[in-house]
Design an enzyme around this catalytic site. Structure first.
Site, PDB file in Angstrom:
ATOM      1  N   THR A  22      -9.323   4.980  -5.904  1.00  0.00           N
ATOM      2  CA  THR A  22      -9.903   6.306  -6.103  1.00  0.00           C
ATOM      3  C   THR A  22     -11.371   6.263  -5.702  1.00  0.00           C
ATOM      4  O   THR A  22     -12.096   5.338  -6.080  1.00  0.00           O
ATOM      5  CB  THR A  22      -9.775   6.766  -7.572  1.00  0.00           C
ATOM      6  OG1 THR A  22      -8.383   6.954  -7.881  1.00  0.00           O
ATOM      7  CG2 THR A  22     -10.497   8.085  -7.796  1.00  0.00           C
ATOM      8  N   PHE A  79     -14.943   7.711  -6.111  1.00  0.00           N
ATOM      9  CA  PHE A  79     -15.764   8.431  -7.084  1.00  0.00           C
ATOM     10  C   PHE A  79     -17.108   8.779  -6.458  1.00  0.00           C
ATOM     11  O   PHE A  79     -17.642   8.012  -5.637  1.00  0.00           O
ATOM     12  CB  PHE A  79     -15.993   7.578  -8.331  1.00  0.00           C
ATOM     13  CG  PHE A  79     -14.776   7.399  -9.193  1.00  0.00           C
ATOM     14  CD1 PHE A  79     -14.531   8.255 -10.258  1.00  0.00           C
ATOM     15  CD2 PHE A  79     -13.869   6.382  -8.938  1.00  0.00           C
ATOM     16  CE1 PHE A  79     -13.410   8.092 -11.059  1.00  0.00           C
ATOM     17  CE2 PHE A  79     -12.741   6.212  -9.726  1.00  0.00           C
ATOM     18  CZ  PHE A  79     -12.512   7.064 -10.796  1.00  0.00           C
TER      19      PHE A  79
END
Length: 281
Positions: free
Chosen positions: A172, A174
């Site tokens: 992921t 960020f």
């Protein structure tokens, strides 16, 4: 430094905030919008939000919030995501009838759920660590959560299965947010590539409008790292576009491209210019 993140202690967003700002004081928030508001209003110096995942795609709400709030992107991180199935001590895989987690986490683990827990109901929750906290509070051995391993330690749960994501390359990305004024004072690190994020709307929704906008980068040999479209609220059939450009906003070539784009677009805003982040396992 105070860093806002969405979710409970033990969430992946908290882990990302810890990696990006090891000495920071991490402040949990109930929603993504609360993170943006905390940064915009100066209640925290930074905010950390997920923006896209390698298995499940973009976090669309955060693209919308980037446009509607006066904050700037000042950094990024790619965090390796490892999901664990956890339940009350003594619970068994066969006895689980309900699995809850954030919708993104459920999507990233759908293969495991399909083959090992097809008999169980999947229930979306507001946060991965929050799902673990709810399971612990209920004390029901038939309930389980998908969350980071740290959440099991935090809430007294037992890990029934680890690394249950559908693909090992589960990352992921960020973003770190700051107030626009403080973002201007951040200095780029020498020797690291930069990225510039923008949002724009073409001047007219006619054939070739998007091509002309994207061509301002192609003509200058600027690589586009990501293109994301979102509906333009209140104008059905029209869209705005988010771009990540390989290069810093101080680069003369990037400046030329942005000036050119501003001439042929109805709206243009630089969301941030920052060093490209590394990957963290």
């Amino acid at each position: 430094m105070r860093i806002a993140f969405q979710g409970e202690i033990g969430a992946f967003s908290e882990e990302a905030a810890r990696v990006m700002y090891p000495a920071g004081d991490r402040v949990p928030m109930p929603s993504m919008e609360a993170v943006f508001e905390a940064v915009e209003q100066g209640n925290t110096e930074r905010g950390v939000i997920p923006i896209d995942n390698s298995l499940f795609g973009s976090v669309h709400i955060n693209y919308d919030l980037l446009r509607s709030h006066q904050v700037s992107i000042v950094g990024e991180l790619r965090l390796r995501i490892r999901h664990c199935l956890m339940a009350m001590p003594g619970a068994t895989l066969e006895g689980i009838t309900r699995v809850q987690s954030h919708p993104q986490a459920l999507g990233q683990c759908r293969e495991y759920l399909k083959f090992h827990l097809s008999h169980a109901e999947t229930v979306p929750a507001y946060d991965t660590a929050g799902a673990a906290k709810l399971v612990a509070a209920k004390g029901d051995p038939h309930r389980a959560a998908i969350a980071p391993e740290r959440a099991a330690d935090e809430y007294g749960l037992e890990v029934l299965a680890a690394n249950i994501e559908s693909h090992s390359q589960n990352y992921t990305r960020f973003l770190a947010l700051a107030q626009q004024e403080s973002a201007r004072q951040i200095v780029f690190e020498e020797g690291r590539p930069a990225r510039t994020s923008i949002v724009f709307a073409p001047r007219a929704n006619v054939p070739g409008a998007l091509f002309k906008c994207l061509a301002v980068f192609f003509l200058r040999d600027l690589d586009l790292l990501k293109v994301e479209s979102r509906p333009l609220v209140g104008q059905p059939g029209k869209y705005i576009f988010y771009l990540d450009v390989d290069g810093g906003v101080r680069d003369p070539v990037v400046q030329q491209a942005l000036r050119h784009l501003s001439e042929i677009s109805a709206e243009l805003r630089v969301l941030g210019s920052y060093n490209q982040g590394s990957s963290s396992d």
